[in-house]
Design a protein around this motif. Structure first.
Motif, PDB file in Angstrom:
ATOM      1  N   ALA A 168       0.842  -1.099   0.139  1.00 59.40           N
ATOM      2  CA  ALA A 168       0.213  -0.143   0.100  1.00 59.40           C
ATOM      3  C   ALA A 168       0.949   1.363   0.087  1.00 59.40           C
ATOM      4  CB  ALA A 168      -0.870   0.095   1.072  1.00 59.40           C
ATOM      5  N   LEU A 169       2.076   1.393   0.700  1.00 58.60           N
ATOM      6  CA  LEU A 169       2.939   2.449   0.713  1.00 58.60           C
ATOM      7  C   LEU A 169       3.632   2.405  -0.569  1.00 58.60           C
ATOM      8  CD1 LEU A 169       3.799   4.326   2.509  1.00 58.60           C
ATOM      9  CD2 LEU A 169       6.047   2.915   3.045  1.00 58.60           C
ATOM     10  N   LEU A 170       3.710   1.488  -1.375  1.00 65.83           N
ATOM     11  CA  LEU A 170       4.502   1.649  -2.679  1.00 65.83           C
ATOM     12  C   LEU A 170       3.382   1.793  -3.899  1.00 65.83           C
ATOM     13  CD1 LEU A 170       7.228  -0.801  -2.122  1.00 65.83           C
ATOM     14  CD2 LEU A 170       7.397   1.554  -1.793  1.00 65.83           C
ATOM     15  N   PRO A 209      -2.567   2.813  -2.518  1.00 65.95           N
ATOM     16  CA  PRO A 209      -2.552   2.775  -0.917  1.00 65.95           C
ATOM     17  C   PRO A 209      -4.237   2.379  -0.544  1.00 65.95           C
ATOM     18  CG  PRO A 209      -2.663   4.965  -2.142  1.00 65.95           C
ATOM     19  CD  PRO A 209      -2.032   4.006  -3.003  1.00 65.95           C
ATOM     20  N   ALA A 255       0.199   3.542   6.447  1.00 63.32           N
ATOM     21  CA  ALA A 255       0.483   3.501   5.175  1.00 63.32           C
ATOM     22  C   ALA A 255       0.030   4.225   4.144  1.00 63.32           C
ATOM     23  CB  ALA A 255       0.606   1.883   4.953  1.00 63.32           C
ATOM     24  N   SER A 281       1.009   7.263   2.137  1.00 62.85           N
ATOM     25  CA  SER A 281       1.220   7.286   0.695  1.00 62.85           C
ATOM     26  C   SER A 281       0.355   8.191   0.280  1.00 62.85           C
ATOM     27  CB  SER A 281       0.885   5.818   0.389  1.00 62.85           C
ATOM     28  OG  SER A 281       0.765   5.774  -1.102  1.00 62.85           O
ATOM     29  N   ILE A 301       2.158  11.576   0.412  1.00 59.62           N
ATOM     30  CA  ILE A 301       3.445  11.672  -0.779  1.00 59.62           C
ATOM     31  C   ILE A 301       2.844  11.915  -1.929  1.00 59.62           C
ATOM     32  CG2 ILE A 301       5.287  10.345  -1.639  1.00 59.62           C
ATOM     33  CD1 ILE A 301       5.639   9.175   1.258  1.00 59.62           C
ATOM     34  N   VAL A 302       1.840  11.317  -2.458  1.00 60.29           N
ATOM     35  CA  VAL A 302       1.157  11.385  -3.682  1.00 60.29           C
ATOM     36  C   VAL A 302       0.942  12.778  -4.149  1.00 60.29           C
ATOM     37  CG1 VAL A 302      -0.488  10.744  -5.383  1.00 60.29           C
ATOM     38  CG2 VAL A 302       0.712   8.963  -4.034  1.00 60.29           C
TER      39      VAL A 302
END
Length: 81
Positions: free
Chosen positions: A29-31, A34, A67, A71, A74-75
């Motif tokens: 989910a973090l990568l 999410p 996460a 995420s 960050i996005v």
């Protein structure tokens, strides 16, 4: 007999598998995605905790919430920069 409380559930292999999968879904989910993987991991963490893997299942559920939030932050930061 064991000294366990009558309502306490013993930890099963299914509980540990759900918890491990919840931690894996937290990383995914973090990568990658999410919302989808985070919600699946959240549910697996809760199921693992209910089935008897008490502290680790709740930690996995919390890791999925973190996460998802991290995420998405960050996005959104990358989209606005």
């Amino acid at each position: 007999m064991a000294d366990t409380h009558a309502t306490a559930r013993p930890r099963t292999n299914a509980a540990r598998i759900c918890t491990i999968l919840a931690f894996v879904f937290a990383v995914v989910a973090l990568l990658i995605a999410p919302v989808i993987f985070g919600i699946i991991g959240l549910v697996l963490g809760i199921v693992g905790a209910v089935l008897g893997d008490k502290p680790l299942g709740w930690y996995a559920a919390a890791a999925n919430v973190v996460a998802i939030i991290l995420s998405l932050v960050i996005v959104s930061a990358l989209m606005n920069s």
